[in-house]
Design a protein around this motif. Structure first.
Motif, short mmCIF file in Angstrom:
data_model
loop_
_atom_site.label_atom_id
_atom_site.label_comp_id
_atom_site.label_asym_id
_atom_site.label_seq_id
_atom_site.Cartn_x
_atom_site.Cartn_y
_atom_site.Cartn_z
N UNK A 58 42.71 79.97 58.90
CA UNK A 58 43.38 81.78 58.72
C UNK A 58 43.87 82.29 57.59
N UNK A 59 43.11 83.55 57.37
CA UNK A 59 43.38 84.29 56.37
C UNK A 59 44.23 85.34 56.66
N UNK A 60 44.47 85.38 57.21
CA UNK A 60 46.11 86.69 57.77
C UNK A 60 46.15 87.07 58.94
N UNK A 61 46.97 87.90 59.08
CA UNK A 61 47.70 87.70 60.74
C UNK A 61 47.37 89.40 60.97
N UNK A 64 41.93 86.88 65.76
CA UNK A 64 41.65 87.81 65.96
C UNK A 64 39.63 88.53 66.09
N UNK A 65 39.63 88.13 64.65
CA UNK A 65 38.56 88.75 64.07
C UNK A 65 38.32 86.94 62.51
N UNK A 66 36.80 87.74 62.45
CA UNK A 66 35.90 86.15 61.56
C UNK A 66 35.57 86.99 60.31
N UNK A 67 35.54 86.31 59.84
CA UNK A 67 35.78 87.01 58.56
C UNK A 67 33.88 86.31 57.71
N UNK A 68 34.23 85.22 57.88
CA UNK A 68 33.14 84.24 57.47
C UNK A 68 32.59 83.01 58.60
N UNK A 79 48.30 91.54 72.89
CA UNK A 79 47.45 89.88 72.56
C UNK A 79 48.10 88.43 72.58
N UNK A 80 47.80 87.75 73.24
CA UNK A 80 48.25 86.38 72.92
C UNK A 80 48.72 86.06 71.22
N UNK A 101 36.17 81.29 58.40
CA UNK A 101 37.53 82.08 57.78
C UNK A 101 37.56 82.90 59.20
N UNK A 102 39.25 83.44 59.65
CA UNK A 102 39.73 83.60 60.05
C UNK A 102 40.79 84.83 60.39
N UNK A 103 41.13 86.01 61.33
CA UNK A 103 42.50 86.48 61.34
C UNK A 103 43.03 85.94 62.72
N UNK A 104 44.19 85.97 62.43
CA UNK A 104 44.86 85.52 64.05
C UNK A 104 45.68 86.21 64.56
N UNK A 105 45.84 86.42 66.24
CA UNK A 105 47.44 87.60 65.92
C UNK A 105 48.72 87.14 66.22
#
Length: 229
Positions: free
Chosen positions: A190-193, A205-209, A199-200, A223-227
């Motif tokens: 997780x890189x950021x929220x 939430x989004x895939x950076x790489x 959303x749960x 590497x992703x961002x999560x809710x």
């Protein structure tokens, strides 16, 4: 004259005329016989002096007690059985340890065969990332009007596709989570929220790489961002 007088005196006083010992030898034994001549009868009498026979030890004193022998045999048997049990236990432990070593060595050899290309795969991931970025940067509206750009784009697409096939052939697979997928710390980073109300929380939430895993081992997490929950 003097001898005759001495003999008479001995006869009157009943004094033995002579007493001496002689040694009588026979084929079977040798004994000492004392010959004595007295003045009463004038005949020599013999008395044999024999050594008393040595007494042989009785069988009851030499023979061992049967119960004691049996007890000793039982004790020896118990000791031997204990030694056999100890040797058997050590043998089984040695077999188990040898089998464990063999299994560990086999696993290490298999892991070396599977993950021996891990460092090479990590280096090739950078190449795959560059090809993916190059394909994404080509404007779609320019492809149809420019044949040279179209040929270049098709070449990049084919190269990326072939590279992914090689990855799959050697057990290297993509980790590309979709939106709403449960966050897995073993596969994702997780890189950021991302704040959200519908959303749960704790989902992607989004895939950076995109990430990759070799067989079941993650060599690069996605590497992703999560809710935000």
């Amino acid at each position: 004259m003097a001898a005759t007088m001495s003999m008479c005196v001995r006869q009157v006083m009943k004094i033995p005329y002579f007493s001496q010992s002689v040694l009588i030898r026979s084929p079977s034994r040798c004994c000492r016989v004392r010959m004595t001549t007295t003045a009463t009868d004038g005949k020599p009498s013999t008395t044999s002096e024999q050594k008393p026979a040595e007494e042989k030890p009785s069988e009851s004193t030499t023979a061992e007690d049967p119960s004691a022998v049996e007890k000793q045999l039982m004790e020896d048997k118990a000791k031997l059985e204990a030694q056999v049990s100890d040797f058997k236990d050590k043998y089984m432990r040695s077999l188990a340890e040898t089998e464990n070593v063999r299994q560990r060595m086999k696993k290490q050899v298999d892991d070396a065969k599977i993950f021996g290309i891990q460092a090479f795969c990590k280096d090739m991931l950078e190449v795959a990332d560059i090809l993916s970025k190059a394909n994404e940067s080509v404007p779609q509206q320019e492809i149809s009007s420019n044949p040279h750009l179209k040929n270049l784009f098709d070449g990049l697409t084919m190269t990326e596709s072939q590279l992914q096939k090689v990855f799959v052939r050697h057990g290297l697979h993509k980790i590309a989570p979709s939106e709403g997928e449960k966050f897995d710390p073993f596969l994702h980073e997780a890189l950021f929220e991302v704040p959200t109300s519908d959303k749960e929380g704790g989902t992607v939430a989004v895939v950076q790489k995109i990430g990759y895993k070799l067989q079941e081992r993650t060599i690069r997490p996605a590497l992703v961002g999560v809710f935000k929950s």
